[in-house]
Write a protein that holds these residues in place. Sequence first.
Motif, PDB file in Angstrom:
ATOM      1  N   ARG A 225       0.821  -1.218   0.000  1.00  0.00           N
ATOM      2  CA  ARG A 225       0.000   0.000   0.000  1.00  0.00           C
ATOM      3  C   ARG A 225       0.852   1.263   0.000  1.00  0.00           C
ATOM      4  O   ARG A 225       0.419   2.307  -0.490  1.00  0.00           O
ATOM      5  CB  ARG A 225      -0.921   0.007   1.220  1.00  0.00           C
ATOM      6  N   HIS A 226       2.058   1.195   0.550  1.00  0.00           N
ATOM      7  CA  HIS A 226       2.844   2.401   0.744  1.00  0.00           C
ATOM      8  C   HIS A 226       3.975   2.586  -0.266  1.00  0.00           C
ATOM      9  O   HIS A 226       4.629   3.624  -0.277  1.00  0.00           O
ATOM     10  CB  HIS A 226       3.431   2.408   2.158  1.00  0.00           C
ATOM     11  N   VAL A 227       4.210   1.586  -1.116  1.00  0.00           N
ATOM     12  CA  VAL A 227       5.295   1.689  -2.091  1.00  0.00           C
ATOM     13  C   VAL A 227       4.753   2.252  -3.403  1.00  0.00           C
ATOM     14  O   VAL A 227       3.830   1.683  -3.982  1.00  0.00           O
ATOM     15  CB  VAL A 227       5.946   0.312  -2.342  1.00  0.00           C
ATOM     16  N   PRO A 228       5.280   3.378  -3.904  1.00  0.00           N
ATOM     17  CA  PRO A 228       4.820   3.937  -5.182  1.00  0.00           C
ATOM     18  C   PRO A 228       5.028   2.953  -6.331  1.00  0.00           C
ATOM     19  O   PRO A 228       5.914   2.094  -6.284  1.00  0.00           O
ATOM     20  CB  PRO A 228       5.708   5.181  -5.360  1.00  0.00           C
ATOM     21  N   GLN A 229       4.211   3.110  -7.373  1.00  0.00           N
ATOM     22  CA  GLN A 229       4.218   2.134  -8.455  1.00  0.00           C
ATOM     23  C   GLN A 229       5.574   2.012  -9.145  1.00  0.00           C
ATOM     24  O   GLN A 229       6.029   0.910  -9.453  1.00  0.00           O
ATOM     25  CB  GLN A 229       3.133   2.474  -9.483  1.00  0.00           C
ATOM     26  N   ASP A 230       6.245   3.118  -9.418  1.00  0.00           N
ATOM     27  CA  ASP A 230       7.549   3.046 -10.090  1.00  0.00           C
ATOM     28  C   ASP A 230       8.563   2.277  -9.251  1.00  0.00           C
ATOM     29  O   ASP A 230       9.322   1.445  -9.767  1.00  0.00           O
ATOM     30  CB  ASP A 230       8.076   4.454 -10.385  1.00  0.00           C
ATOM     31  N   ILE A 231       8.569   2.561  -7.944  1.00  0.00           N
ATOM     32  CA  ILE A 231       9.491   1.848  -7.057  1.00  0.00           C
ATOM     33  C   ILE A 231       9.084   0.382  -6.950  1.00  0.00           C
ATOM     34  O   ILE A 231       9.932  -0.514  -6.894  1.00  0.00           O
ATOM     35  CB  ILE A 231       9.524   2.523  -5.672  1.00  0.00           C
ATOM     36  N   PHE A 232       7.772   0.133  -6.931  1.00  0.00           N
ATOM     37  CA  PHE A 232       7.270  -1.234  -6.888  1.00  0.00           C
ATOM     38  C   PHE A 232       7.837  -2.052  -8.046  1.00  0.00           C
ATOM     39  O   PHE A 232       8.313  -3.176  -7.869  1.00  0.00           O
ATOM     40  CB  PHE A 232       5.747  -1.233  -6.945  1.00  0.00           C
ATOM     41  N   TYR A 233       7.784  -1.479  -9.256  1.00  0.00           N
ATOM     42  CA  TYR A 233       8.287  -2.224 -10.411  1.00  0.00           C
ATOM     43  C   TYR A 233       9.794  -2.435 -10.328  1.00  0.00           C
ATOM     44  O   TYR A 233      10.301  -3.501 -10.705  1.00  0.00           O
ATOM     45  CB  TYR A 233       7.900  -1.514 -11.710  1.00  0.00           C
ATOM     46  N   ARG A 234      10.514  -1.461  -9.830  1.00  0.00           N
ATOM     47  CA  ARG A 234      11.958  -1.652  -9.678  1.00  0.00           C
ATOM     48  C   ARG A 234      12.258  -2.774  -8.676  1.00  0.00           C
ATOM     49  O   ARG A 234      13.162  -3.588  -8.895  1.00  0.00           O
ATOM     50  CB  ARG A 234      12.616  -0.353  -9.228  1.00  0.00           C
ATOM     51  N   ILE A 235      11.501  -2.811  -7.581  1.00  0.00           N
ATOM     52  CA  ILE A 235      11.684  -3.887  -6.609  1.00  0.00           C
ATOM     53  C   ILE A 235      11.357  -5.234  -7.246  1.00  0.00           C
ATOM     54  O   ILE A 235      12.067  -6.224  -7.036  1.00  0.00           O
ATOM     55  CB  ILE A 235      10.805  -3.641  -5.368  1.00  0.00           C
ATOM     56  N   SER A 236      10.285  -5.284  -8.043  1.00  0.00           N
ATOM     57  CA  SER A 236       9.904  -6.533  -8.712  1.00  0.00           C
ATOM     58  C   SER A 236      10.994  -7.008  -9.657  1.00  0.00           C
ATOM     59  O   SER A 236      11.315  -8.203  -9.719  1.00  0.00           O
ATOM     60  CB  SER A 236       8.590  -6.338  -9.477  1.00  0.00           C
ATOM     61  N   TYR A 237      11.589  -6.070 -10.401  1.00  0.00           N
ATOM     62  CA  TYR A 237      12.672  -6.449 -11.303  1.00  0.00           C
ATOM     63  C   TYR A 237      13.896  -6.925 -10.515  1.00  0.00           C
ATOM     64  O   TYR A 237      14.581  -7.886 -10.914  1.00  0.00           O
ATOM     65  CB  TYR A 237      13.059  -5.268 -12.200  1.00  0.00           C
ATOM     66  N   LEU A 238      14.195  -6.261  -9.411  1.00  0.00           N
ATOM     67  CA  LEU A 238      15.316  -6.694  -8.585  1.00  0.00           C
ATOM     68  C   LEU A 238      15.084  -8.094  -8.028  1.00  0.00           C
ATOM     69  O   LEU A 238      16.018  -8.906  -7.946  1.00  0.00           O
ATOM     70  CB  LEU A 238      15.530  -5.700  -7.434  1.00  0.00           C
ATOM     71  N   LEU A 239      13.839  -8.395  -7.636  1.00  0.00           N
ATOM     72  CA  LEU A 239      13.524  -9.730  -7.151  1.00  0.00           C
ATOM     73  C   LEU A 239      13.702 -10.764  -8.259  1.00  0.00           C
ATOM     74  O   LEU A 239      14.135 -11.892  -8.009  1.00  0.00           O
ATOM     75  CB  LEU A 239      12.099  -9.773  -6.596  1.00  0.00           C
ATOM     76  N   MET A 240      13.364 -10.377  -9.496  1.00  0.00           N
ATOM     77  CA  MET A 240      13.594 -11.289 -10.613  1.00  0.00           C
ATOM     78  C   MET A 240      15.092 -11.530 -10.824  1.00  0.00           C
ATOM     79  O   MET A 240      15.527 -12.644 -11.094  1.00  0.00           O
ATOM     80  CB  MET A 240      12.965 -10.740 -11.891  1.00  0.00           C
ATOM     81  N   ILE A 241      15.894 -10.470 -10.710  1.00  0.00           N
ATOM     82  CA  ILE A 241      17.341 -10.617 -10.843  1.00  0.00           C
ATOM     83  C   ILE A 241      17.878 -11.543  -9.751  1.00  0.00           C
ATOM     84  O   ILE A 241      18.710 -12.424 -10.009  1.00  0.00           O
ATOM     85  CB  ILE A 241      18.022  -9.238 -10.776  1.00  0.00           C
ATOM     86  N   LEU A 242      17.392 -11.350  -8.532  1.00  0.00           N
ATOM     87  CA  LEU A 242      17.808 -12.209  -7.415  1.00  0.00           C
ATOM     88  C   LEU A 242      17.408 -13.656  -7.671  1.00  0.00           C
ATOM     89  O   LEU A 242      18.215 -14.581  -7.487  1.00  0.00           O
ATOM     90  CB  LEU A 242      17.164 -11.704  -6.122  1.00  0.00           C
ATOM     91  N   ALA A 243      16.160 -13.854  -8.117  1.00  0.00           N
ATOM     92  CA  ALA A 243      15.683 -15.211  -8.385  1.00  0.00           C
ATOM     93  C   ALA A 243      16.487 -15.849  -9.521  1.00  0.00           C
ATOM     94  O   ALA A 243      16.876 -17.022  -9.438  1.00  0.00           O
ATOM     95  CB  ALA A 243      14.194 -15.188  -8.741  1.00  0.00           C
ATOM     96  N   GLY A 244      16.734 -15.088 -10.586  1.00  0.00           N
ATOM     97  CA  GLY A 244      17.496 -15.617 -11.707  1.00  0.00           C
ATOM     98  C   GLY A 244      18.911 -15.995 -11.313  1.00  0.00           C
ATOM     99  O   GLY A 244      19.427 -17.044 -11.723  1.00  0.00           O
ATOM    100  N   THR A 245      19.543 -15.147 -10.508  1.00  0.00           N
ATOM    101  CA  THR A 245      20.908 -15.441 -10.046  1.00  0.00           C
ATOM    102  C   THR A 245      20.943 -16.713  -9.217  1.00  0.00           C
ATOM    103  O   THR A 245      21.828 -17.563  -9.377  1.00  0.00           O
ATOM    104  CB  THR A 245      21.446 -14.257  -9.226  1.00  0.00           C
ATOM    105  N   LYS A 246      19.964 -16.851  -8.316  1.00  0.00           N
ATOM    106  CA  LYS A 246      19.910 -18.039  -7.460  1.00  0.00           C
ATOM    107  C   LYS A 246      19.687 -19.298  -8.281  1.00  0.00           C
ATOM    108  O   LYS A 246      20.356 -20.322  -8.075  1.00  0.00           O
ATOM    109  CB  LYS A 246      18.801 -17.867  -6.418  1.00  0.00           C
ATOM    110  N   LEU A 247      18.748 -19.243  -9.225  1.00  0.00           N
ATOM    111  CA  LEU A 247      18.489 -20.404 -10.077  1.00  0.00           C
ATOM    112  C   LEU A 247      19.728 -20.769 -10.891  1.00  0.00           C
ATOM    113  O   LEU A 247      20.065 -21.947 -11.053  1.00  0.00           O
ATOM    114  CB  LEU A 247      17.316 -20.110 -11.006  1.00  0.00           C
ATOM    115  N   LEU A 248      20.400 -19.752 -11.415  1.00  0.00           N
ATOM    116  CA  LEU A 248      21.591 -19.970 -12.226  1.00  0.00           C
ATOM    117  C   LEU A 248      22.701 -20.637 -11.410  1.00  0.00           C
ATOM    118  O   LEU A 248      23.347 -21.591 -11.850  1.00  0.00           O
ATOM    119  CB  LEU A 248      22.069 -18.637 -12.786  1.00  0.00           C
ATOM    120  N   LEU A 249      22.920 -20.140 -10.198  1.00  0.00           N
ATOM    121  CA  LEU A 249      23.939 -20.721  -9.328  1.00  0.00           C
ATOM    122  C   LEU A 249      23.600 -22.152  -8.938  1.00  0.00           C
ATOM    123  O   LEU A 249      24.457 -23.045  -8.975  1.00  0.00           O
ATOM    124  CB  LEU A 249      24.112 -19.857  -8.081  1.00  0.00           C
TER     125      LEU A 249
END
Length: 257
Positions: A225-249
Amino acid sequence: MVPYLPSEEPLFFVVAAAAVLAIGISKSGFSGGIGVLAVPLMAVFISPLAAAAIMLPILCVMDALSIWAYRRHWHRRNLLLLLPGAFVGLAAGALTFRYVDEAMIRLVLGLLTLGFGLHAFAAAGDRAEARPGRAATGIVCGALSGFTSFVAHAGGPPAKFFLLRQHLDKTVFVGTNVVFFFLINQAKVLPYAWLGQFSPDNLMASLLLAPLAPLGIWLGLRLHRHVPQDIFYRISYLLMILAGTKLLLDGGLALLF
């Protein structure tokens, strides 16, 4: 005595509790991304199959809580595109569960997820207008999500690959993921039972950890509720990067060693 009862391995429950809270926050606040870390963390103490079996009932509890919060915020067309392929992917995963090379699946999925996450994060400041996803892409991503959810417990990245590119409203984006994985995880229960994954000890561990699920979901909803939409999407992309890195490793190390 099994190695994950409190009297034998109390540290397991400390790590597992932290994982459950993090997954709840991520699931209800940012549509996941941290989920791929839970099983590897728990697998330090127990087998990956036991960790996955312990997490599934907890995920079902989280899904039920989240779906109520997002019951009016989901994208019907996207679900209709993702679900048919997802159920086919689940069936394929159940039938080939004992034969697939999980390491190779994690490696390929990690490469795709990391590549999209890095590209999307770099272009996040110049997002295009929201547009409907293509039917063929939705069906393929749904199938990949269902299959990888069953065999590698990593179904989030393919679905997010399809949905993030549409730049939906943040609440609709999370709600669509919530409904999608509510149905996916419910559909996994019977095949997991058929494969003998729900032992009494696994279910007891699930029961001990389940009370943390509502707290994680509540914290995630407040953050959403408190995270603005632009920041929300950046966090979502960062989580994807984290997930991708973990899967790759995970996939790369398993193939090497």
